[in-house]
Motif scaffolding. Structure first.
Motif, mmCIF file in Angstrom:
data_model
loop_
_atom_site.group_PDB
_atom_site.id
_atom_site.type_symbol
_atom_site.label_atom_id
_atom_site.label_comp_id
_atom_site.label_asym_id
_atom_site.label_seq_id
_atom_site.Cartn_x
_atom_site.Cartn_y
_atom_site.Cartn_z
ATOM 1 N N LYS A 43 29.936 -22.333 -116.028
ATOM 2 C CA LYS A 43 30.332 -22.141 -114.399
ATOM 3 C C LYS A 43 31.179 -22.867 -113.910
ATOM 4 N N SER A 45 35.075 -22.653 -114.385
ATOM 5 C CA SER A 45 35.788 -22.583 -113.482
ATOM 6 C C SER A 45 35.055 -21.624 -112.086
ATOM 7 N N LEU A 46 34.019 -20.320 -111.815
ATOM 8 C CA LEU A 46 33.998 -19.543 -110.626
ATOM 9 C C LEU A 46 33.303 -20.611 -109.999
ATOM 10 N N PHE A 47 33.459 -22.208 -110.055
ATOM 11 C CA PHE A 47 33.378 -22.643 -108.979
ATOM 12 C C PHE A 47 34.446 -23.184 -108.052
ATOM 13 N N LYS A 49 37.156 -21.009 -108.258
ATOM 14 C CA LYS A 49 37.127 -19.900 -107.585
ATOM 15 C C LYS A 49 36.613 -19.902 -106.091
ATOM 16 N N GLN A 50 34.944 -20.628 -106.545
ATOM 17 C CA GLN A 50 34.138 -20.195 -105.116
ATOM 18 C C GLN A 50 34.676 -21.359 -103.777
ATOM 19 N N LEU A 51 35.224 -22.539 -104.589
ATOM 20 C CA LEU A 51 35.889 -23.106 -103.860
ATOM 21 C C LEU A 51 36.669 -23.148 -103.157
ATOM 22 N N PHE A 53 38.004 -19.965 -102.372
ATOM 23 C CA PHE A 53 37.766 -18.542 -100.622
ATOM 24 C C PHE A 53 37.392 -19.124 -99.895
ATOM 25 N N VAL A 54 36.155 -20.976 -100.304
ATOM 26 C CA VAL A 54 35.562 -21.946 -99.045
ATOM 27 C C VAL A 54 36.484 -21.920 -98.483
ATOM 28 N N GLN A 56 39.768 -21.417 -98.430
ATOM 29 C CA GLN A 56 40.549 -20.809 -98.084
ATOM 30 C C GLN A 56 42.326 -20.696 -98.577
ATOM 31 N N GLN A 58 44.945 -21.353 -102.267
ATOM 32 C CA GLN A 58 44.398 -20.462 -103.612
ATOM 33 C C GLN A 58 44.776 -22.385 -104.578
ATOM 34 N N THR A 61 43.573 -21.778 -111.830
ATOM 35 C CA THR A 61 42.461 -21.453 -112.879
ATOM 36 C C THR A 61 43.946 -21.494 -113.580
#
Length: 130
Positions: A43, A45-47, A49-51, A53-54, A56, A58, A61
């Motif tokens: 999880k 790498s998903l974290f 990516k979400q970070l 987005f939050v 804002q 790039q 990863t």
């Protein structure tokens, strides 16, 4: 060489049984810990990516999915550790009941070797991704 307490098969004490249970529970905690670490690796790498987005921004990863492979392998390893711990618990319980206990370090040796190999692979992965 076996350690025989007495010729009476019921010569094992409650302390022997309780020690066997404590060892089994320690192996359960170890297996659960390995599985939890595998879940975190999958999880992570998903974290990241979400970070991104939050925040804002790039966030870079890795494009390869090694974290998923390593994480799934760790979850499987944790599951196997729990399975082998149960089998060892049952074997030891049977030996205690028959009065013919013979210690073994096979499970500990195998798990130590596998964890060392995984650690080396994780170090190499981290060094290559820097």
């Amino acid at each position: 060489m076996s350690i025989e307490k007495d010729s009476n098969p019921s010569a094992f004490t409650p302390n022997d049984h309780l020690a066997n249970e404590r060892t089994y529970l320690a192996w359960l905690r170890t297996g659960i810990g390995i599985m939890a670490f595998g879940f975190v690796v999958v999880k992570f790498s998903l974290f990241v990516k979400q970070l991104g987005f939050v925040l804002q921004t790039q966030v870079a990863t890795p494009s390869h999915a090694y974290s998923a492979i390593i994480g799934i392998f760790l979850v499987v390893l944790g599951m196997l550790a729990i399975l082998f711990a149960f089998l060892q618990y049952r074997r030891t319980d049977k030996q205690l009941k028959t009065g013919r206990y013979k210690p073994t370090t096979l499970l500990t040796t195998i798990l130590t070797g596998v964890i060392l190999v995984i650690s080396i692979l994780l170090i190499a992965y981290l060094l290559l991704s820097v």
